[in-house]
Scaffold this active site. Structure first.
Site, PDB file in Angstrom:
ATOM      1  N   HIS A   1      40.294 -25.882 120.873  1.00  7.09           N
ATOM      2  CA  HIS A   1      40.290 -27.291 121.299  1.00  7.09           C
ATOM      3  C   HIS A   1      41.032 -27.534 122.620  1.00  7.09           C
ATOM      4  CE1 HIS A   1      38.967 -27.445 117.257  1.00  7.09           C
ATOM      5  NE2 HIS A   1      40.146 -27.582 116.682  1.00  7.09           N
TER       6      HIS A   1
ATOM      7  N   ASP B   1      33.052 -26.584 117.915  1.00  8.02           N
ATOM      8  CA  ASP B   1      34.427 -26.966 118.234  1.00  8.02           C
ATOM      9  C   ASP B   1      34.385 -28.481 118.099  1.00  8.02           C
ATOM     10  OD1 ASP B   1      36.669 -28.018 119.580  1.00  8.02           O
ATOM     11  OD2 ASP B   1      36.947 -26.101 120.576  1.00  8.02           O
ATOM     12  N   HIS B   2      34.936 -28.997 117.007  1.00  5.29           N
ATOM     13  CA  HIS B   2      34.676 -30.417 116.736  1.00  5.29           C
ATOM     14  C   HIS B   2      35.266 -31.339 117.807  1.00  5.29           C
ATOM     15  CE1 HIS B   2      38.688 -30.426 114.882  1.00  5.29           C
ATOM     16  NE2 HIS B   2      38.659 -31.728 114.994  1.00  5.29           N
TER      17      HIS B   2
HETATM   18  C1  BG6 Z   1      41.324 -28.097 113.245  1.00  3.98           C
HETATM   19  C2  BG6 Z   1      42.534 -27.313 112.876  1.00  3.98           C
HETATM   20  O1  BG6 Z   1      40.459 -27.319 114.030  1.00  3.98           O
HETATM   21  O2  BG6 Z   1      41.720 -29.241 113.986  1.00  3.98           O
HETATM   22  C3  BG6 Z   1      43.492 -28.166 112.072  1.00  3.98           C
HETATM   23  O3  BG6 Z   1      42.155 -26.183 112.112  1.00  3.98           O
HETATM   24  C4  BG6 Z   1      43.822 -29.419 112.817  1.00  3.98           C
HETATM   25  O4  BG6 Z   1      44.684 -27.458 111.783  1.00  3.98           O
HETATM   26  C5  BG6 Z   1      42.558 -30.120 113.269  1.00  3.98           C
HETATM   27  O5  BG6 Z   1      44.542 -30.258 111.934  1.00  3.98           O
HETATM   28  C6  BG6 Z   1      42.887 -31.270 114.181  1.00  3.98           C
HETATM   29  O6  BG6 Z   1      41.739 -32.024 114.391  1.00  3.98           O
HETATM   30  P1  BG6 Z   1      41.834 -33.553 114.781  1.00  3.98           P
HETATM   31  O7  BG6 Z   1      40.421 -33.952 114.999  1.00  3.98           O
HETATM   32  O8  BG6 Z   1      42.508 -34.251 113.643  1.00  3.98           O
HETATM   33  O9  BG6 Z   1      42.672 -33.606 116.009  1.00  3.98           O
END
Ligand code: BG6
Length: 499
Positions: A243, A180-181
């Site tokens: 997230h 989960d980045h």
């Molecule tokens: C991803 C989603 O997990 O997270 C994308 O699949 C989204 O749709 C992205 O744009 C958002 O990541 P961040 O780091 O830009 O908030």
């Protein structure tokens, strides 16, 4: 720490010609390499369907890391560790050939039989790949074996459970690193430190002093080229299940007895278990969905979701979700956690606002001036930092109060999904630290939570589109808070910078 103290590893990246590998993984690995955080004993095998020579693949690597470096010698040295294998994920012969390559590389680079399999590709193949890795002998290793798996982890609880059963035949839970980045983001990792390393916050971190918590993650981008995926996902599965709920758990969990993987995860799981399930007839009261129509984002006219590529012109997929979550435990009973996420909104911004309760009696009240509530704002992106909103005396005659802000700015990296998060996560995985990856129990509980909502949405009419691109989402999202006497910070339609 020197390079050789970092564990030797051979990394196999499935989906090595894809967007994620090129935009995030290669630059992140390169950053680790150039900072000395990668063992010298490393090799990477890129795997994908298309046929490419090793040299062509190395050129791709150079191009990809050209976004973060211009040190040609270093880039070449890094790329020399990369190899390519054209692969059919359903064919055993292909895995046998891959096994031969990595066995040779293991000898050549001294990677000690340590293998990391990174699945950066279409989720429908996750289960098949894991099964083949075991059946075709790639998981018979003398060192460690780890599986890194990108989202989405399933489409709902049932499919996630099936996928999990499949990958568990080849990897033990502690060998699975579910990405989960958001958990790799600097300020998300900072939540724990802010909470547990500050005597002024933890005693107040409960329903006696906090009136509500708000988490917003808004994007200005639309669905870009991901219409096909997004149509079947929507914001609830794409952002909330993972997230947003992860951030809720980090904010709500009890202090762990130790800062190790097991203890932190166990506290997060308890927080997930305390989230009150939303019953069918409550969905409307607790959750709001939206879909963008055409509008102006940063001064540019953009089309509505239904006009995007690969999107059904009558689509009922939500591109915005706002919700109110209740956490039924002693600490949080009665405190709403509001979450909000959407595409094509006014600004790109992820932040958490903790709103404290008003003081018992306002001595500074005048008709034209009330005290502002104390807020703790955690800025996650694009700026990174913390702002504490207090009231202080207005300079000069009299004792009027005015709102002041104490700010701490981390030197944030400006960019979307910056390699930073992946860099940290890849490093953790190589070191065998799974703290910032999601455990199956968390995944299961969060699917269970969102499944109720998506089932109801799937079976009821949505009056879409209901917000203009470039806005703060549908009006109902403001009403959700207004019904409880709150509003989103920063107030809808006010400048985000004001918070
Ligand atoms: C991803 C989603 O997990 O997270 C994308 O699949 C989204 O749709 C992205 O744009 C958002 O990541 P961040 O780091 O830009 O908030």
């Amino acid at each position: 720490m020197t390079q050789n103290e970092n564990p030797a590893s051979l990394i196999v990246i499935f989906g090595a010609t894809g967007d994620l590998a090129n935009r995030k993984l290669f630059p992140s690995l390169y950053n680790l390499f150039s900072k000395g955080n990668l063992s010298k004993n490393f090799a990477v095998v890129g795997v994908a369907r298309r046929s490419l020579s090793n040299d062509e693949f190395k050129q791709n690597i150079i191009k990809s890391i050209g976004t973060v470096s211009n040190d040609v010698d270093k880039m070449n040295e890094f790329a020399s560790h990369f190899y390519y294998h054209s692969h059919d994920v359903t064919d055993s012969a292909s895995y046998t050939a891959l096994n031969e390559i990595i066995t040779d590389l293991d000898d050549h680079y001294g990677t000690k039989g340590n293998r990391i399999f990174y699945l950066a590709m279409a989720p429908e193949f996750f289960g098949t790949i894991a099964t083949h890795l075991k059946e075709d002998g790639l998981t018979d290793v003398s060192g460690f074996k780890r599986l890194v798996i990108e989202k989405p982890f399933g489409h709902d609880l049932q499919s996630a459970q099936e996928l999990n059963n499949q990958i568990r035949t080849a990897f033990a839970e502690e060998e699975i690193y579910r990405i989960d980045h958001y958990l790799g983001k600097e300020m998300v990792q900072n939540i724990e430190v802010i909470r547990f390393a500050n005597a002024i916050f933890e005693p107040l971190w409960n329903n006696r002093y906090i009136s509500n918590i708000q988490i917003t993650s808004s994007e200005t981008l639309g669905v870009e080229e991901r219409g096909r995926y997004y149509e079947n996902s929507g914001a609830l599965r794409d952002m909330v299940q993972n997230h947003m709920l992860q951030m809720v758990a980090l904010l709500a969990m009890e202090p762990p007895i130790r800062l190790n993987t097991e203890e932190i995860r166990s506290e997060k799981v308890k927080a997930f278990r305390a989230m009150r399930p939303i019953k069918d007839d409550e969905v409307k009261q607790f959750f709001v969905r939206g879909q963008y129509g055409p509008g102006y984002v940063n001064g540019e006219l953009v089309s509505g979701y239904r006009q995007e590529n690969m999107v059904n012109p009558e689509s009922n997929t939500e591109t915005f979700v706002a919700g109110k979550l209740m956490i039924d435990n002693f600490r949080w009973a009665g405190v709403p956690f509001y979450i909000r996420t959407g595409k094509r909104m006014k600004t790109k911004s992820t932040k958490i606002v903790v709103q404290f309760k008003d003081i018992p009696m306002n001595l500074y009240y005048k008709t034209e001036q009330t005290l502002s509530p104390n807020l703790l704002v955690i800025h996650i992106q694009p700026e990174e930092g913390i702002t504490l909103h207090l009231n202080a005396k207005k300079a000069g005659q009299g004792i009027d109060a005015q709102a002041v802000k104490l700010s701490y700015a981390n030197k944030g990296v400006d960019g979307i999904n910056t390699p930073e998060a992946y860099e940290k996560l890849l490093y953790d995985c190589m070191k065998g630290d799974a703290t910032n990856f999601t455990h199956w129990d968390e995944v299961a509980l969060s699917w269970n939570f969102v499944d109720n909502i998506s089932d109801v949405w799937q079976n009821t009419y949505a009056n879409f589109p209901n917000y203009e691109a470039g806005s703060y989402g549908p009006r109902e999202s403001d009403i959700l808070l207004a019904r409880d006497g709150f509003f989103w910070w920063p107030v809808t339609n006010l400048d985000v910078e004001s918070c």
